[in-house]
Design a protein around this motif. Structure first.
Motif, PDB file in Angstrom:
ATOM      1  N   LYS A 141      17.005  -6.995  -2.653  1.00  0.00           N
ATOM      2  CA  LYS A 141      15.748  -7.173  -3.390  1.00  0.00           C
ATOM      3  C   LYS A 141      14.594  -6.599  -2.575  1.00  0.00           C
ATOM      4  N   PRO A 142      14.536  -5.268  -2.458  1.00  0.00           N
ATOM      5  CA  PRO A 142      13.476  -4.677  -1.635  1.00  0.00           C
ATOM      6  C   PRO A 142      12.094  -4.891  -2.263  1.00  0.00           C
ATOM      7  N   LEU A 143      11.087  -4.896  -1.432  1.00  0.00           N
ATOM      8  CA  LEU A 143       9.716  -5.065  -1.910  1.00  0.00           C
ATOM      9  C   LEU A 143       9.317  -3.946  -2.878  1.00  0.00           C
ATOM     10  N   CYS A 144       9.676  -2.711  -2.539  1.00  0.00           N
ATOM     11  CA  CYS A 144       9.305  -1.583  -3.399  1.00  0.00           C
ATOM     12  C   CYS A 144      10.567  -0.800  -3.746  1.00  0.00           C
ATOM     13  N   SER A 145      10.661  -0.370  -4.998  1.00  0.00           N
ATOM     14  CA  SER A 145      11.806   0.468  -5.345  1.00  0.00           C
ATOM     15  C   SER A 145      11.342   1.670  -6.172  1.00  0.00           C
ATOM     16  N   GLY A 146      12.167   2.707  -6.162  1.00  0.00           N
ATOM     17  CA  GLY A 146      11.794   3.939  -6.855  1.00  0.00           C
ATOM     18  C   GLY A 146      10.672   4.657  -6.117  1.00  0.00           C
ATOM     19  N   GLY A 147       9.906   5.441  -6.864  1.00  0.00           N
ATOM     20  CA  GLY A 147       8.804   6.182  -6.257  1.00  0.00           C
ATOM     21  C   GLY A 147       9.221   7.586  -5.878  1.00  0.00           C
ATOM     22  N   LYS A 178       7.797   1.012  -7.695  1.00  0.00           N
ATOM     23  CA  LYS A 178       7.635  -0.225  -8.447  1.00  0.00           C
ATOM     24  C   LYS A 178       7.580  -1.358  -7.420  1.00  0.00           C
ATOM     25  N   ILE A 179       6.538  -2.175  -7.483  1.00  0.00           N
ATOM     26  CA  ILE A 179       6.411  -3.283  -6.539  1.00  0.00           C
ATOM     27  C   ILE A 179       7.040  -4.519  -7.173  1.00  0.00           C
ATOM     28  N   LYS A 214       0.838  -1.207   0.000  1.00  0.00           N
ATOM     29  CA  LYS A 214       0.000   0.000   0.000  1.00  0.00           C
ATOM     30  C   LYS A 214       0.869   1.251   0.000  1.00  0.00           C
ATOM     31  N   ALA A 215       1.857   1.248   0.887  1.00  0.00           N
ATOM     32  CA  ALA A 215       2.752   2.409   0.959  1.00  0.00           C
ATOM     33  C   ALA A 215       3.476   2.583  -0.375  1.00  0.00           C
ATOM     34  N   GLY A 216       3.926   1.469  -0.931  1.00  0.00           N
ATOM     35  CA  GLY A 216       4.632   1.522  -2.214  1.00  0.00           C
ATOM     36  C   GLY A 216       3.763   2.117  -3.307  1.00  0.00           C
ATOM     37  N   ILE A 217       2.507   1.717  -3.328  1.00  0.00           N
ATOM     38  CA  ILE A 217       1.588   2.254  -4.344  1.00  0.00           C
ATOM     39  C   ILE A 217       1.362   3.750  -4.105  1.00  0.00           C
ATOM     40  N   ALA A 218       1.184   4.118  -2.830  1.00  0.00           N
ATOM     41  CA  ALA A 218       0.908   5.518  -2.503  1.00  0.00           C
ATOM     42  C   ALA A 218       2.049   6.435  -2.934  1.00  0.00           C
ATOM     43  N   PHE A 219       3.272   5.900  -2.910  1.00  0.00           N
ATOM     44  CA  PHE A 219       4.414   6.733  -3.292  1.00  0.00           C
ATOM     45  C   PHE A 219       4.896   6.419  -4.706  1.00  0.00           C
TER      46      PHE A 219
END
Lengths: 475, 481
Positions: A97-103, A69-70, A61-66
């Motif tokens: 290999k983080p769950l979310c990158s960029g943003g 890339k999931i 959710k946090a990844g999407i909000a910011f």
């Protein structure tokens, strides 16, 4: 000479899942020490972790909000180091290999919009807490061990402590919006480390990066950054440099103090956490999460401007928290004039909440009650001033506005016959004022209206009173 | 009738038929332990009293006609790196000399649920590091076949206890051969199941991507019975496989006609003690007699297995053993001034030499300076070794090899640790690939047992059990043992 400050932030945020990240212990702040623990979060020999799916979902959710890339394929790693609050001698975290990158996050500055890029968001477990007693011994509370965290790392795109502060505010608002964390710095559910250095833009000379830790509030973070900014510039001016080191903010002294030198920093010896199978995340799940995500602050603000025809400023204030925004929208649903309602919410309602350090959720009355109150005013049932008094009552008792108006007999006197009698009586008692008014003292009119309001204990319709007095005097 | 000589399955049958009581069984085994264990030293902790209490409960159940569990009345030994709630779990180390776990492992929970009777915690090399039973803080275990010899390790106590008839079945753990090699040395059956078949919840991690709980028993059926009791998905271990339960005991009897067997040529090219190769080749002939088709196969990356294992295992060891820091449980040194001193003194004083050397090696392999050269390379090689097996299992059902290239060493005989590292060459690839294997006795050389390893694909325990069972049956009919 010109200097440019370079700031990158590392923010740890506790996710408010029901249970911890690798076991079924309750995830809650506080509690009697060492009562929310089990073999897994205590890292007892033989106990194996099982990844909590909600923790992954919250982080996505946090990844999407910011706008990150999931990853479709990720895994957990071990970060090895020794500390008594770390039960296993390693923290289960994520390495390459983080769950979310960029943003990114956008800041609205006077000079325009500025994009602060994120490097990554990864999930990991929180550690326990060391409690250092006055007699010099250290006690350990493992209630927090295994609480799910996301670590959010920014690019060094931030150039002033103010920008950092704005960034943190916006980050917090967003995380609260999507309900993944309560982001209470004082309870440690949001913690911020700062990497800061300064470059002399003429010579391109840079100071070494200082890491700031133990920043217990946004204010402390900003003050520490301001202090460091100044310190680094002074050093540059003298042609000196700072060590690559970690410093903490001392609130009392108002300065930063060296915690440890970077040279002595641990090699974390990252290794694969094979007790947890590689994590596969299907796009379908990500889309499902995206669909169920509440409207984000920026989108909401833009919609408020368009849909309710509000000024940017109003829309910004009203969307600062999800609760306030929905309170406003609910009120509009039962009322008429969105701008008038915005004035009431931003004015009397918000002021009172701020004064008493309360949240919208703490309000004893419902949005419909506020709408009803405003409607009473618009329908000339009560005056604006009476309305404010009624609102104060609503704050304290939570009673419906009609009820308060009725109980206290506050219904505006709009009956012309009744009002005329009162006006005549007041005028007959204030002949001097009539003379004054006729002699050009406009203030006298206000006085006479005031007298009528006083006699009627504010219930008279002021516009009607005004007109009647003028009619009589000039009549 | 000599109770201790019965197989586990026979004990259970006679118990059900009320020929003997559960108390009879336990008392007979306690008597045996009292007679031999001072010398064999298979146990670190005995739980005689609890065992007798459990026996009485089972006898009560029989009396009132209650249903009995799969392991009813069977005396069992548990390797001392498997957590037992309320009973000391030492891992063979001074570090955990007095550690009494406050929770239960899944396997012990399942054994108890199936009415198994735990007689004690078996001796092991310290933190399962070693393969001769020479690193235990609680002294060596002796091989019951020849008390001067090693029973193998690290699950030496579990194998010896079964061989010495102190228990009928036991649990061990196998990271690189720690169940199979002692089984070979002690002339018993030892199974290392597929990674993920048996829950590791409660198995103290050594190298957690390689560790697997397994079984020592006197024959294949006994081992299959235990497997039926403890295998299966466990929500507490996310690496445990969620799949349909297989009934191993019932599946044993199927004949092996047409079974495709591979002999890895790289394995047979390795130097072995005299006669071992011949014994295994004799066994291969038995399989051919039974209708199996035998062919040679190549596992080309075998050469890299030892180095790959050494890097991955020690890296994981260095991480897994970090929790033993003297802060929360276990040994704590006295007389420290600083936190670092507490750590260093505790770990220096309570870990043995072998453990320390592996922690140091693993720390080196994971250090940021060397991780790419060693750890990451080893992870890639591991995939290649896995691929070798995957390819072989496309064509073959099982792979046969010796379990170890050596007959049991004499205790104290080996002072070059490198010999012992190379002696794991047949067992280590199985752990790296996460597949299953069993060691089964296939003959004796001058009174010392030779073990044959039967390797199967992931979750194909039934294949290796069926092969082992058919072989065992053939030998007992032939009367060769």
């Amino acid at each position: 000479m010109a200097y440019k400050t370079i700031i990158g932030l590392e923010i740890h945020v506790e996710l408010m899942t029901n249970t911890k990240i690798f076991c079924s212990c309750t995830n809650t702040f506080g509690g009697e020490v060492n009562t929310h623990c089990c073999p897994v979060c205590l890292g007892l020999p033989g106990a194996t972790p099982v990844l909590n799916k909600s923790a992954v979902e919250y982080a996505i959710k946090a990844g999407i909000a910011f706008d990150c890339k999931i990853a479709n394929n990720t895994r957990m790693d071990r970060k090895n180091y020794f500390y008594p609050d770390l039960v296993k001698g390693f923290q289960i975290s994520q390495d390459d290999k983080p769950l979310c990158s960029g943003g990114h996050l956008e800041l609205e500055l006077e000079e325009g919009t500025k994009k602060i890029r994120l490097i990554r968001i990864h999930i990991e477990e929180d550690t326990g807490k060391s409690i250092h007693t006055e007699d010099g011994s250290s006690l350990l509370d493992y209630n927090r061990a295994g609480v799910p965290l996301v670590e959010i790392v920014t690019e060094p795109d931030i150039n002033t402590p103010e920008e950092a502060s704005l960034f943190l505010e916006k980050l917090r608002a967003t995380l609260k919006y999507i309900e993944v964390s309560d982001c209470k710095m004082e309870e440690g559910s949001l913690r911020c480390d700062v990497n800061i250095n300064v470059v002399d833009t003429e010579t391109n000379k840079k100071t070494n990066i200082t890491e700031l830790k133990n920043l217990n509030s946004f204010r402390a973070a900003v003050r520490a950054m301001e202090y460091e900014e100044k310190r680094h510039i002074e050093l540059l001016k003298r042609g000196e440099d700072t060590e690559r080191e970690t410093r903490r903010w001392d609130e009392v002294e108002g300065k930063t103090i060296v915690m440890r030198e970077k040279a002595g920093v641990a090699d974390y010896r990252y290794a694969v956490e094979s007790d947890i199978l590689p994590i596969e995340i299907e796009n379908q799940w990500i889309e499902e999460i995206r669909k169920n995500l509440p409207e984000l602050p920026q989108a909401k603000k833009e919609r408020f401007v368009k849909e309710y025809d509000l000024p940017e400023y109003d829309a910004g204030v009203l969307t600062q928290s999800r609760e306030l925004a929905s309170f406003y929208e609910e009120t509009v649903k039962h009322g008429k004039d969105p701008k008038q309602i915005s004035n009431w919410v931003m004015g009397d309602v918000l002021r009172r909440l701020n004064d008493e350090d309360l949240e919208v959720e703490d309000l004893k009355f419902k949005p419909k009650d506020l709408a009803d109150l405003i409607n009473l005013i618009n329908d000339d049932k009560i005056s604006n001033n009476i309305g404010k008094k009624v609102l104060r009552d609503m704050f304290e008792t939570g009673k419906k506005p009609e009820e308060i108006v009725k109980e206290k007999g506050l219904i505006q006197i709009s009956d012309e016959g009744e009002l005329k009698e009162i006006v005549k009586k007041v005028l007959s008692e204030n002949e001097q004022s009539i003379i004054d008014y006729k002699n050009g003292k406009d203030r006298a009119l206000g006085f006479m209206v005031g007298q009528v309001m006083k006699v009627t204990r504010g219930k008279a319709n002021p516009q009607m009173v005004n007109k009647m007095i003028l009619d009589i005097i000039e009549g | 009738m000599d109770i201790i000589k019965l197989s586990a399955i026979d004990m259970k049958e006679k118990l059900k038929n009320k020929e003997i009581s559960s108390r009879d069984i336990v008392e007979a085994h306690i008597k045996r332990i009292d007679e031999v264990d001072e010398e064999v030293n298979a146990f670190i902790t005995l739980t005689k009293e609890e065992a007798l209490n459990t026996a009485d409960e089972i006898d009560k159940k029989i009396k009132v006609g209650e249903n009995l569990g799969l392991l009813a009345g069977i005396p069992i030994g548990i390797k001392d790196n498997i957590i037992t709630y309320g009973t000391k779990t030492t891992c063979g180390s001074k570090m955990l000399e007095n550690f009494i776990p406050p929770y239960e492992s899944t396997v012990v929970e399942r054994i108890k649920k199936e009415d198994g009777i735990i007689l004690g915690k078996t001796n092991m090399d310290e933190f399962a590091m070693g393969s001769l039973m020479e690193t235990s803080y609680f002294g060596s275990t002796k091989n019951p076949i020849d008390l001067e010899r090693s029973p193998g390790g690290s699950s030496g106590g579990s194998a010896a206890a079964v061989k010495a008839e102190e228990v009928a079945l036991s649990l061990g753990s196998d990271t690189g051969g720690s169940i199979r090699q002692p089984a070979s040395y002690c002339g018993v059956v030892g199974i290392k199941p597929t990674y993920g078949l048996i829950s590791r919840y409660g198995l103290v991690s050594v190298a957690n991507s390689l560790d697997q709980i397994g079984i020592s028993g006197r024959n294949v059926s006994d081992a299959a019975l235990m497997l039926d009791a403890i295998a299966g998905h466990d929500i507490k271990d996310s690496t445990s496989m969620d799949m349909e339960n297989i009934n191993y005991l019932e599946g044993l009897n199927e004949d092996i006609k047409g079974m495709k067997i591979a002999l890895p040529k790289e394995y047979f090219n390795i130097d072995m003690d005299n006669g071992i190769k011949d014994k295994v080749m004799e066994a291969v002939k038995v399989f051919e007699t039974l209708g199996a088709e035998v062919e040679e196969v190549s596992l080309p990356n075998t050469n890299y297995a030892l180095a790959t294992y050494y890097v991955i295992a020690t890296a994981e060891i260095s991480s897994n053993l970090s929790r033993f820091d003297g802060v929360r449980y276990g040994y704590r040194a006295e007389g420290y001034e600083t936190l670092d001193e507490l750590y260093m003194k505790t770990r220096s004083e309570a870990f043995g030499k072998e453990v320390k050397s592996r922690i140091m090696a693993g720390t080196y392999f994971l250090s940021s300076e060397h991780a790419e050269e060693y750890y990451e390379k080893a992870l890639r090689l591991r995939t290649l070794i896995k691929d070798d097996f995957d390819k072989a299992f496309e064509k073959y059902d099982i792979i046969l090899s010796p379990t170890t290239p050596n007959l049991p060493f004499k205790l104290g005989e080996i002072n070059n640790p490198f010999i012992m590292e190379t002696s794991d060459i047949f067992t280590i690839p199985v752990n790296l690939a996460g597949i299953c294997a069993m060691s089964i006795p296939c003959g004796y050389i001058e009174g010392l047992p030779v073990g044959m390893q039967i390797i199967g694909d992931r979750f194909k325990e039934l294949d290796i059990l069926r092969a082992g069972y058919a072989f065992e049956k053939h030998l007992s009919i032939g009367g060769e043992r």
